[in-house]
Design a protein around this motif. Structure first.
Motif, PDB file in Angstrom:
ATOM      1  N   MET A  24       2.707 -12.379  -0.212  1.00 56.82           N
ATOM      2  CA  MET A  24       2.186 -10.963   0.032  1.00 56.82           C
ATOM      3  C   MET A  24       2.084 -10.198  -1.112  1.00 56.82           C
ATOM      4  SD  MET A  24       1.867  -9.273   2.889  1.00 56.82           S
ATOM      5  CE  MET A  24       2.542 -10.363   4.308  1.00 56.82           C
ATOM      6  N   SER A  25       1.158  -9.421  -1.074  1.00 57.34           N
ATOM      7  CA  SER A  25       0.640  -8.533  -2.673  1.00 57.34           C
ATOM      8  C   SER A  25       1.135  -7.278  -1.957  1.00 57.34           C
ATOM      9  CB  SER A  25      -0.576  -8.843  -2.619  1.00 57.34           C
ATOM     10  OG  SER A  25      -1.445  -8.326  -2.048  1.00 57.34           O
ATOM     11  N   ASP A  26       1.440  -6.451  -3.078  1.00 61.23           N
ATOM     12  CA  ASP A  26       1.958  -5.089  -2.689  1.00 61.23           C
ATOM     13  C   ASP A  26       0.523  -4.227  -3.041  1.00 61.23           C
ATOM     14  OD1 ASP A  26       4.270  -4.276  -1.993  1.00 61.23           O
ATOM     15  OD2 ASP A  26       5.096  -4.647  -4.087  1.00 61.23           O
ATOM     16  N   ARG A  27      -0.225  -3.851  -1.875  1.00 58.07           N
ATOM     17  CA  ARG A  27      -1.362  -3.100  -2.211  1.00 58.07           C
ATOM     18  C   ARG A  27      -1.305  -1.841  -2.490  1.00 58.07           C
ATOM     19  NH1 ARG A  27      -6.247  -1.681   1.871  1.00 58.07           N
ATOM     20  NH2 ARG A  27      -4.665  -0.226   2.573  1.00 58.07           N
ATOM     21  N   ASN A  28      -0.026  -1.337  -2.014  1.00 56.99           N
ATOM     22  CA  ASN A  28       0.260   0.389  -2.288  1.00 56.99           C
ATOM     23  C   ASN A  28       1.445   0.577  -2.072  1.00 56.99           C
ATOM     24  OD1 ASN A  28       0.518   2.938  -2.014  1.00 56.99           O
ATOM     25  ND2 ASN A  28      -1.132   3.403  -0.685  1.00 56.99           N
ATOM     26  N   PHE A  80       2.842  -5.014   7.441  1.00 55.26           N
ATOM     27  CA  PHE A  80       2.352  -6.001   6.682  1.00 55.26           C
ATOM     28  C   PHE A  80       1.224  -6.839   7.745  1.00 55.26           C
ATOM     29  CE2 PHE A  80       6.089  -6.996   4.084  1.00 55.26           C
ATOM     30  CZ  PHE A  80       7.014  -6.031   4.721  1.00 55.26           C
ATOM     31  N   ASN A  81       0.302  -7.470   6.800  1.00 55.37           N
ATOM     32  CA  ASN A  81      -0.760  -8.119   7.556  1.00 55.37           C
ATOM     33  C   ASN A  81      -0.596  -9.784   7.491  1.00 55.37           C
ATOM     34  OD1 ASN A  81      -3.047  -9.456   8.189  1.00 55.37           O
ATOM     35  ND2 ASN A  81      -4.537  -7.921   7.740  1.00 55.37           N
ATOM     36  N   VAL A  82      -0.110 -10.253   8.709  1.00 57.83           N
ATOM     37  CA  VAL A  82       0.153 -11.458   8.419  1.00 57.83           C
ATOM     38  C   VAL A  82      -0.618 -12.362   9.127  1.00 57.83           C
ATOM     39  CG1 VAL A  82       2.094 -13.304   9.063  1.00 57.83           C
ATOM     40  CG2 VAL A  82       2.795 -10.866   8.163  1.00 57.83           C
ATOM     41  N   GLY A 125      -1.972 -11.196   3.955  1.00 54.81           N
ATOM     42  CA  GLY A 125      -1.192 -11.446   2.944  1.00 54.81           C
ATOM     43  C   GLY A 125      -0.858 -10.134   2.148  1.00 54.81           C
ATOM     44  N   GLN A 126      -1.380  -9.033   2.489  1.00 52.76           N
ATOM     45  CA  GLN A 126      -1.170  -7.798   1.988  1.00 52.76           C
ATOM     46  C   GLN A 126      -0.101  -6.817   2.520  1.00 52.76           C
ATOM     47  OE1 GLN A 126      -5.085  -5.753   1.448  1.00 52.76           O
ATOM     48  NE2 GLN A 126      -5.006  -6.196  -0.645  1.00 52.76           N
ATOM     49  N   LYS A 127       0.668  -5.837   2.033  1.00 50.88           N
ATOM     50  CA  LYS A 127       1.452  -5.237   2.611  1.00 50.88           C
ATOM     51  C   LYS A 127       1.281  -3.694   2.089  1.00 50.88           C
ATOM     52  CE  LYS A 127       5.319  -6.080  -0.176  1.00 50.88           C
ATOM     53  NZ  LYS A 127       6.904  -6.559  -0.577  1.00 50.88           N
TER      54      LYS A 127
END
Lengths: 121, 395
Positions: free
Chosen positions: B1-5, A30-32, A15-17
């Motif tokens: 989808m979250s923006d981590r950085n 992207f981690n899907v 869920g992070q990118k």
């Protein structure tokens, strides 16, 4: 092709990118669902910031034997939608869904046992 | 989808690419999200109170697509989430002009785009009046390239003409607008003559801006179900009005009237030129007031570029541009902030256009047809410094 370590992508959770510059090219990683994908941050339409868009399951459809239309949502076929005009690209291939003659570069991503992420480009 | 950085993502706002070229860029069609409740203060009673306390949808029935459809496709389009400014005040307009690389912008009210479809004449007249007061008092800024158009209420042409006469002299006004989704009499009818006379009298061009049809709009899109279907009514509406204007002789009766058709792309223009020529070739006696083929009248009109069609080969666009004499008739338009907006890159990247042609389409043609004040981005260039005392070369 050379591989480049992307420190910012280490430990990326589902869920992070992360959007980073690698060798002068802006790419999104992207981690899907636990799998990493890397794609260029430039939409083929109007050069919009593709990686600021979200990931969706691919919406597809088929003609049934009785000639009706049946829609389906394919969550195992992730697509990214450009936030400007919603041009969708297959995250695996970079192919544009509305017309395969448009394409965005995608890159192979590898995660080492210690979590180091490398992108081949 | 979250923006981590996102520290490398390009600053606070993503920047369009390529970077802005060094030429004047005029956006001839951008939109503004006005708050109609703020209009009331400019109106006489009972409309002042009525608008301030209005309990319905001010503009219903407006643009079905924007009211009931999934306009942003479940989050696939997310310009608002990117932090792009909302164009509902002067600062927001200036911010988005900077973002898109636009020097001059022509604003039309977002909600008034559907005004032609309301049946309440007095409400239409008062909304148009309140809008122009609001814009002139709070938003336009010619010194910084921000202009607007007087919206003519097609429901009451005499009232529209009065409004044009009253506000035409303001230097923040660069033209008049009518919406081509008007479901009543088409624009070639005598009914609209007061508006055409007022435009000519005040030396202002007339923008004919398209809009939706169906499923809740008028019949041009009747029966079409989804957004992607009924958006085609933008083309239908302009085609209908253009046909009426030409064959009812408006260009012959008002040769000074400059007409600008907006928001239907470019491919319909040659279609109209040669379809109408073909019809005319057989039935000239029905419209004997025409003194030349319809295509010649069409080439005297101007056309907004947006939404420029995506084509598999650039040469297709090249042919269209040739047929419509785009170097002289085409005006760049973004349609910001709508979902199919065009950035200047859609024209900048066309390899068949010379740099001079790009300069005309992206800004020069607009300066010819719209009435801009010679100030701000449009100020005459400073005279070149004298070379009399400059030492050229050296020892």
């Amino acid at each position: 092709m050379p591989a480049y370590i992307v420190p910012e992508a280490k430990g990326l959770q589902p869920g992070q990118k992360v959007v980073v510059s690698v060798q002068g090219r802006e790419i999104g990683i992207f981690n899907v669902g636990g799998r990493l994908h890397a794609i260029r941050n430039v939409c083929a339409d109007q050069s919009g910031p593709l990686c600021q868009g979200d990931i969706f399951g691919r919406i597809d459809a088929e003609v049934t034997p009785d000639r009706q239309l049946r829609e389906m949502l394919l969550n195992d076929r992730p697509v990214i939608a450009c936030p400007w005009h919603a041009w969708e690209y297959d995250l695996e291939t970079g192919e544009c869904l509305w017309n395969p003659r448009y394409r965005v570069r995608v890159y192979a991503v590898e995660v080492a046992p210690d979590g180091t992420v490398t992108v081949t480009m | 989808m979250s923006d981590r950085n996102t520290q490398n993502a390009g600053g606070d706002l993503p920047q369009p690419q390529p970077s802005k070229p060094a030429r004047l860029i005029v956006d001839t069609d951008a939109h503004y999200y006005e708050n109609p409740r703020a209009f009331g203060q400019y109106l006489d009673e009972p409309w002042r109170t009525r608008l301030e306390r209005w309990t319905g949808l001010y503009y219903a029935p407006i643009a079905a697509a924007s009211r009931t459809h999934d306009v942003h496709l479940g989050g696939r389009m997310k310009r608002k989430e990117l932090g792009l400014p909302v164009t509902d005040c002067r600062d927001g307009v200036l911010e988005i002009m900077d973002y898109l690389g636009v020097d001059v912008t022509v604003l039309l009210p977002g909600m008034l785009l559907g005004i032609a479809e309301i049946t309440d004449k007095r409400r239409a007249v008062n909304l148009c009046h309140g809008f122009i007061e609001h814009m002139l008092n709070e938003t336009v800024d010619p010194a910084r390239g921000v202009y607007t158009l007087i919206v003519a209420s097609t429901q009451s042409p005499p009232d529209a003409a009065d409004l044009i006469d009253r506000y035409a002299a303001h230097e923040g006004v660069c033209g008049v607008a009518m919406m081509t989704d008007a479901p009543f009499l088409p624009f070639g009818d005598n009914y609209y003559v007061p508006i055409y006379e007022a435009c000519v009298r005040n030396k202002l061009p007339l923008v004919l801006h398209s809009g939706y049809g169906g499923p809740e709009g008028h019949e041009s899109g009747y029966g079409l179900q989804t957004y992607v279907e009924n958006h085609i009514a933008f083309v239908f509406n302009n085609m209908r009005q253009m046909t009426s204007i030409i064959f009812q002789g408006i260009p012959e009766r008002f040769p000074e009237l400059k007409l600008i058709f907006q928001e239907a792309g470019v491919f319909y223009v040659p279609l109209m030129m040669f379809r109408l020529d073909s019809e005319y070739s057989m039935r000239r006696s029905e419209v004997p007031w025409l003194k030349k083929p319809p295509s010649e009248y069409i080439k005297s009109f101007y056309f907004g570029s947006q939404p420029l069609e995506r084509v598999p080969q650039e040469r297709y666009l090249k042919y269209i541009f040739e047929m419509m004499d785009a170097e002289r008739t085409l005006l760049f338009a973004t349609d910001w902030p709508h979902s199919d907006f065009d950035a200047p890159v859609v024209l900048e990247r066309l390899s068949f256009l010379s740099e001079a042609a790009k300069a005309r389409i992206l800004g020069g043609n607009a300066c010819q047809v719209l009435r801009f004040a010679p100030k701000g981005p449009l100020a005459p260039a400073e005279p070149a410094p004298s070379m009399a005392n400059t030492v050229v070369g050296g020892d």
